[in-house]
Design a protein around this motif. Sequence first.
Motif, PDB file in Angstrom:
ATOM      1  N   CYS A  41       0.880  -1.111   0.096  1.00 27.70           N
ATOM      2  CA  CYS A  41      -0.067   0.133  -0.053  1.00 27.70           C
ATOM      3  C   CYS A  41       0.947   1.449  -0.179  1.00 27.70           C
ATOM      4  N   LEU A  45       1.579   4.152  -3.208  1.00 26.83           N
ATOM      5  CA  LEU A  45       1.289   5.637  -3.124  1.00 26.83           C
ATOM      6  C   LEU A  45       2.659   6.472  -3.619  1.00 26.83           C
ATOM      7  N   PRO A  57      -2.624   4.161  -8.094  1.00 28.51           N
ATOM      8  CA  PRO A  57      -2.411   3.387  -6.737  1.00 28.51           C
ATOM      9  C   PRO A  57      -3.671   2.748  -6.259  1.00 28.51           C
ATOM     10  N   CYS A  85      -6.412   7.183  -3.412  1.00 24.71           N
ATOM     11  CA  CYS A  85      -6.135   6.080  -4.228  1.00 24.71           C
ATOM     12  C   CYS A  85      -7.171   6.085  -5.292  1.00 24.71           C
TER      13      CYS A  85
END
Length: 251
Positions: A41, A45, A57, A85
């Motif tokens: 994660c 980013l 992302p 995101c």
Amino acid sequence: MELVETHAHLADLSDIPLVIGRAKAAGVKAIIAVAVNLETCRRNLGLADEYPGYVIPALGIHPTEWFNEDVGTTMAFIREHAGSCGAVGEIGLDYWRKEVRKSRDLLERQKSIYVELLQVARENDLAASIHSRGAWRDALTLAEEHGPDRAVFHWYSGPADLLPELLDHGYYISCTPALEYSRELREAVTRAPLERILVETDSPVYVRSLARPSEPADVAITLMHLAEIKGLPPEDVAEATTRNAETLFSL
Ligand SMILES: [Zn+2]
């Protein structure tokens, strides 16, 4: 031809600048980078900052990647960054995973993590990228109950009789270079209308015909197989699948 790579584990690839360069040379105009845990994660980013507008992302917890994670911390991170995101993924269910085959508790935990992430997608109006190995029926039912209207059942190799319901609900399926050999995947893209199909690689998944791990540029191979199965010119299939990706992910 312009393509969107809709499912890549970009953070797992080495030499990312070269990988991106080859993707651009192959006509890839954007990459949906899926995450499986807290580390990926964060990486996604970072990659989106490095390649703005090109690396989109996605944040998620993969159904087989949370056993050694502090799920609460990862979930909080995803909620905190949902506004930055482009999708929630990779999320889902995996009933083939040995831990959940052996333990009812772990299976229920897997389901509850999936449901919570579906809710995060719904609350933030984000598309979900769903993995559902061995769990197609449950993954679909839970997505219908808790998820956003926009979702893709990635690398769909589930039963053909589930497809009409999935498509009726407005969901998409995606295909990979495994179109070359996977009977289930070929059948799914044969039955589904082109308007609901996305192309991807799931890179760096190893591709038998290439005898190497895949990378986003290989989405062009997925496209060629799909065009052949659909009996349409590759340019038309590229245009349609790119439009689908832009619609699903609001690109
Ligand atoms: Zn994946």
